[in-house]
Design an enzyme around this catalytic site. Structure first.
Site, PDB file in Angstrom:
ATOM      1  N   LYS A 123      -4.262 -20.992 -12.631  1.00 29.27           N
ATOM      2  CA  LYS A 123      -3.964 -21.087 -11.315  1.00 29.27           C
ATOM      3  C   LYS A 123      -2.689 -21.357 -10.943  1.00 29.27           C
ATOM      4  CE  LYS A 123      -8.179 -20.798 -11.618  1.00 29.27           C
ATOM      5  NZ  LYS A 123      -8.422 -20.370 -13.067  1.00 29.27           N
ATOM      6  N   HIS A 137     -11.986 -20.434  15.104  1.00 28.66           N
ATOM      7  CA  HIS A 137     -11.312 -19.358  15.270  1.00 28.66           C
ATOM      8  C   HIS A 137      -9.617 -19.600  15.339  1.00 28.66           C
ATOM      9  CE1 HIS A 137     -10.251 -15.453  16.530  1.00 28.66           C
ATOM     10  NE2 HIS A 137      -9.737 -15.885  17.477  1.00 28.66           N
ATOM     11  N   ILE A 175      -9.940 -28.256 -22.057  1.00 26.05           N
ATOM     12  CA  ILE A 175      -9.477 -27.056 -21.693  1.00 26.05           C
ATOM     13  C   ILE A 175      -9.277 -26.879 -20.274  1.00 26.05           C
ATOM     14  CG2 ILE A 175     -10.362 -24.479 -21.996  1.00 26.05           C
ATOM     15  CD1 ILE A 175      -9.739 -25.753 -24.702  1.00 26.05           C
ATOM     16  N   GLY A 198      -8.431 -34.120 -20.978  1.00 30.44           N
ATOM     17  CA  GLY A 198      -8.403 -33.443 -19.922  1.00 30.44           C
ATOM     18  C   GLY A 198      -9.141 -32.010 -20.444  1.00 30.44           C
TER      19      GLY A 198
HETATM   20  C1  LIG Z   1      -8.116 -19.559 -19.318  1.00 35.92           C
HETATM   21  C2  LIG Z   1      -9.527 -20.082 -18.531  1.00 35.92           C
HETATM   22  C3  LIG Z   1      -9.613 -20.312 -17.373  1.00 35.92           C
HETATM   23  C4  LIG Z   1     -10.575 -21.096 -16.804  1.00 35.92           C
HETATM   24  N1  LIG Z   1     -10.756 -21.066 -15.575  1.00 35.92           N
HETATM   25  C5  LIG Z   1     -11.903 -21.720 -14.958  1.00 35.92           C
HETATM   26  C6  LIG Z   1     -11.991 -22.069 -13.555  1.00 35.92           C
HETATM   27  O1  LIG Z   1     -10.979 -21.607 -12.728  1.00 35.92           O
HETATM   28  N2  LIG Z   1     -12.951 -22.775 -12.952  1.00 35.92           N
HETATM   29  C7  LIG Z   1     -13.920 -23.268 -13.760  1.00 35.92           C
HETATM   30  O2  LIG Z   1     -14.827 -23.830 -13.279  1.00 35.92           O
HETATM   31  N3  LIG Z   1     -13.981 -23.196 -15.236  1.00 35.92           N
HETATM   32  C8  LIG Z   1     -12.847 -22.465 -15.673  1.00 35.92           C
HETATM   33  N4  LIG Z   1     -12.763 -22.301 -16.928  1.00 35.92           N
HETATM   34  C9  LIG Z   1     -13.858 -22.864 -17.772  1.00 35.92           C
HETATM   35  C10 LIG Z   1     -13.837 -24.499 -18.029  1.00 35.92           C
HETATM   36  O3  LIG Z   1     -12.409 -24.682 -18.555  1.00 35.92           O
HETATM   37  C11 LIG Z   1     -14.581 -24.868 -18.994  1.00 35.92           C
HETATM   38  O4  LIG Z   1     -16.051 -24.565 -18.517  1.00 35.92           O
HETATM   39  C12 LIG Z   1     -14.721 -26.454 -19.100  1.00 35.92           C
HETATM   40  O5  LIG Z   1     -13.446 -26.914 -19.530  1.00 35.92           O
HETATM   41  C13 LIG Z   1     -15.565 -27.067 -19.861  1.00 35.92           C
HETATM   42  O6  LIG Z   1     -15.448 -28.283 -19.944  1.00 35.92           O
HETATM   43  P1  LIG Z   1     -16.246 -29.274 -21.051  1.00 35.92           P
HETATM   44  O7  LIG Z   1     -15.824 -30.777 -20.591  1.00 35.92           O
HETATM   45  O8  LIG Z   1     -17.338 -28.807 -21.597  1.00 35.92           O
HETATM   46  O9  LIG Z   1     -15.087 -29.054 -22.356  1.00 35.92           O
HETATM   47  P2  LIG Z   1     -13.714 -28.708 -22.595  1.00 35.92           P
HETATM   48  O10 LIG Z   1     -12.850 -28.621 -21.391  1.00 35.92           O
HETATM   49  O11 LIG Z   1     -13.578 -27.340 -23.673  1.00 35.92           O
HETATM   50  O12 LIG Z   1     -13.051 -29.988 -23.396  1.00 35.92           O
HETATM   51  C14 LIG Z   1     -13.572 -30.394 -24.479  1.00 35.92           C
HETATM   52  C15 LIG Z   1     -12.724 -31.331 -25.089  1.00 35.92           C
HETATM   53  O13 LIG Z   1     -13.259 -31.983 -26.395  1.00 35.92           O
HETATM   54  C16 LIG Z   1     -12.297 -32.016 -27.338  1.00 35.92           C
HETATM   55  N5  LIG Z   1     -12.942 -31.924 -28.889  1.00 35.92           N
HETATM   56  C17 LIG Z   1     -13.443 -31.110 -29.417  1.00 35.92           C
HETATM   57  N6  LIG Z   1     -14.127 -31.349 -30.514  1.00 35.92           N
HETATM   58  C18 LIG Z   1     -13.725 -32.582 -30.534  1.00 35.92           C
HETATM   59  C19 LIG Z   1     -14.062 -33.666 -31.655  1.00 35.92           C
HETATM   60  N7  LIG Z   1     -14.832 -33.166 -32.593  1.00 35.92           N
HETATM   61  N8  LIG Z   1     -13.505 -34.738 -31.531  1.00 35.92           N
HETATM   62  C20 LIG Z   1     -12.840 -35.244 -30.683  1.00 35.92           C
HETATM   63  N9  LIG Z   1     -12.641 -34.381 -29.291  1.00 35.92           N
HETATM   64  C21 LIG Z   1     -12.985 -33.334 -29.476  1.00 35.92           C
HETATM   65  C22 LIG Z   1     -11.261 -30.892 -27.213  1.00 35.92           C
HETATM   66  O14 LIG Z   1     -10.004 -31.265 -27.724  1.00 35.92           O
HETATM   67  C23 LIG Z   1     -11.458 -31.053 -25.665  1.00 35.92           C
HETATM   68  O15 LIG Z   1      -9.987 -31.775 -25.137  1.00 35.92           O
HETATM   69  C24 LIG Z   1     -11.582 -21.507 -17.552  1.00 35.92           C
HETATM   70  C25 LIG Z   1     -11.576 -21.552 -19.141  1.00 35.92           C
HETATM   71  C26 LIG Z   1     -10.630 -20.707 -19.545  1.00 35.92           C
HETATM   72  C27 LIG Z   1     -10.407 -20.558 -21.017  1.00 35.92           C
END
Ligand SMILES: Cc1cc2nc3c(=O)[nH]c(=O)nc-3n(C[C@H](O)[C@H](O)[C@H](O)COP(=O)(O)OP(=O)(O)OC[C@H]3O[C@@H](n4cnc5c(N)ncnc54)[C@H](O)[C@@H]3O)c2cc1C
Length: 466
Positions: A52, A445, A42, A40
């Site tokens: 949230k 409304h 970040i 899942g």
């Molecule tokens: C505090 C906070 C609040 C946020 N709130 C919101 C929000 O309300 N709404 C919103 O739209 N966005 C929000 N975001 C941003 C959002 O979380 C990110 O934009 C989103 O998670 C990006 O998705 P992603 O799939 O690119 O990567 P990520 O969610 O970062 O997932 C990447 C995954 O890859 C894995 N990984 C990394 N390197 C490797 C590797 N070499 N081998 C195997 N696995 C690896 C990691 O462990 C991680 O599980 C928030 C971010 C933060 C930090």
């Protein structure tokens, strides 16, 4: 080398990776995901969802503290900080389990460990015991996401200077907190901590908080936060933090060069995110990186055939819904479909502080700079019946139209539930609806969403309730 050959291997299971994998499986592609930490990513574990959950706890506490406004007397309400943190972790854990279920349901293999792309369309996965296995796939999607950016003057030590992860798992409630950075993450945490009784100071380098939003939204939030007791220092930078001794001494400098010191127990660094592009094999394969992001075309192909990248590792807003949309488009293209490229001008942005903020498209300043002649309509929630009934009169809806063709160029909202209301605007813009159509669209409304119709009417001199 594993004998199983995949059509698609996705490295990372955030909202980019797991959504791409599920869509690939739906399209009949044999798919595996590689994950080094929690399923899942970040978003579910350390971002969108647990924050949230914390905001909801803080809001419930605020409601209770203001219950007399609603004609209810509550005595002796207490904040149980550890229980609040636990609830947030439980919510995140539940969501992560849900992803495991979805991956299984879609017959997607889970390869747990650190993934590194290799030449020849392969991925090496090192498990927690150090065992390395190489998997081959026709298409490799990199979705390794991002992590907190660190400033040289603000190195995260996870004790007194923390990033977002530690800020949502603190052992005890601090009494004074300095939040550095006032983007979505900064103002959301500021809301949580000030609502549970922490003295919060926001330090922002730019001249206004939530600096990516329309200026009027920044002003409105600043006023509301200040009224709630949050101290705000804009055009100010942190130059040093002294963590020796009991608490922290944060040295800040304003734009005139005047230095001052803020004392606190904890500093939250919320100055943005950087992409996870290190130690994932990019150099071995020859995948190009530009300005800290993996370079791709509009269908997320990198410069190396068979390798793709989506989500926080590519340019564009670092948002969960963007990562997911990119994942779906990327996979549909791989499967030979003809998806439309993503319209990055129509991506909603939401901030879940209270009151909430949402926006899409041009700010007023950007629209002017782009040379449009504008019709701008604004409707305050103080004139909304639903907002009055709910005790949520703060904020407004502001719509920006091109005066010539009536195109809705941008929408900016601050108020209760506006993160739900922005989807209407995104649909309106996708369907290229005009301001007149919006005025003639009957809204129920009493709802907060009537403010959208009224703001459109205000732009055309037809507003009823002002
Ligand atoms: C505090 C906070 C609040 C946020 N709130 C919101 C929000 O309300 N709404 C919103 O739209 N966005 C929000 N975001 C941003 C959002 O979380 C990110 O934009 C989103 O998670 C990006 O998705 P992603 O799939 O690119 O990567 P990520 O969610 O970062 O997932 C990447 C995954 O890859 C894995 N990984 C990394 N390197 C490797 C590797 N070499 N081998 C195997 N696995 C690896 C990691 O462990 C991680 O599980 C928030 C971010 C933060 C930090």
């Amino acid at each position: 080398m594993s004998s199983t050959k995949y059509d698609v291997i996705v490295v990372g299971t955030g909202p980019g990776g797991y959504v791409a994998a599920i869509r690939a499986a739906q399209l009949g592609l044999k798919t595996a995901v590689v994950e080094a930490a929690e399923l899942g990513g970040i978003c579910l574990n350390w971002g969108c969802i647990p924050t949230k959950a914390l905001i909801k706890s803080a809001q419930v506490f605020e409601y209770i503290n203001h219950s007399e406004d609603y004609g209810i007397k509550v005595k002796g309400a207490e904040m149980d900080f550890n229980a609040m943190i636990k609830r947030s972790r439980d919510v995140a854990g539940g969501m992560s389990k849900g992803i495991q279920f979805l991956l299984k349901k879609n017959k997607i293999d889970q390869l747990l460990g650190w993934g590194k792309v290799q030449p020849g369309k392969k991925v090496e996965v090192e498990d927690k015991d150090g065992k390395k296995t190489v998997y081959a796939g026709d298409h490799i999607i990199i979705a390794t996401g991002g992590r907190a950016r660190e400033l040289p003057a603000l190195k995260i030590d996870n004790e007194k200077i923390v990033g977002y992860r530690k800020a949502m798992t603190l052992d005890k409630k601090p009494s004074k907190m300095v939040v550095v950075g006032s983007g979505a993450i900064g103002v959301e945490f500021a809301y949580v901590y000030k609502s549970i009784g922490v003295e919060v100071t926001i330090v922002e380098f730019l001249d206004r908080i939530v600096p990516n939003e329309d200026e009027e939204v920044s002003k409105a939030l600043e006023k509301i936060y200040k009224k709630a007791g949050v101290k705000i220092m804009t055009s100010t930078e942190v130059t040093a933090v002294d963590t020796k001794g009991k608490g922290c001494k944060v040295t800040v400098k304003d734009k005139k060069g005047t230095e001052s010191t803020i004392e606190c127990d904890i500093v939250l660094s919320a100055v943005g995110v950087v992409s996870n592009i290190e130690n994932i094999g990019l150099e071995d394969v020859g995948i190009l990186v530009e300005k800290g992001k993996i370079k791709t075309d509009e269908f997320y192909k990198t410069n190396m055939p068979g390798y793709y990248a989506i989500g926080d590792v590519v340019a564009g807003p670092a948002l969960a819904h963007v990562a997911s949309a990119e994942g779906i488009i990327c996979v549909e293209k791989i499967a030979g479909h003809h998806p439309e490229a993503l319209d990055y001008n129509n991506i909603p942005g939401c901030t879940y502080c209270i009151p909430e903020i949402s926006s899409v498209g041009y700010t007023e300043a950007q629209a002017k700079e782009a040379g449009y002649e504008l019709k701008v309509g604004k409707f305050p929630f103080s004139a909304s019946g639903k907002a009055s009934a709910a005790g949520a009169k703060d904020g407004f809806v502001k719509l920006i139209f091109d005066a010539k063709y009536g195109e809705l160029l941008g929408a900016h909202m601050i108020g209760a539930n506006v993160t739900e209301m922005i989807a209407e605007i995104v649909a309106v813009r996708k369907l290229e609806t005009t301001g007149m159509d919006l005025i003639k669209t009957v809204h129920p409304h009493p709802t907060m969403s009537e403010a959208v119709m009224e703001a459109a009417a205000a732009a055309y001199g037809e507003v009823i309730h002002l």
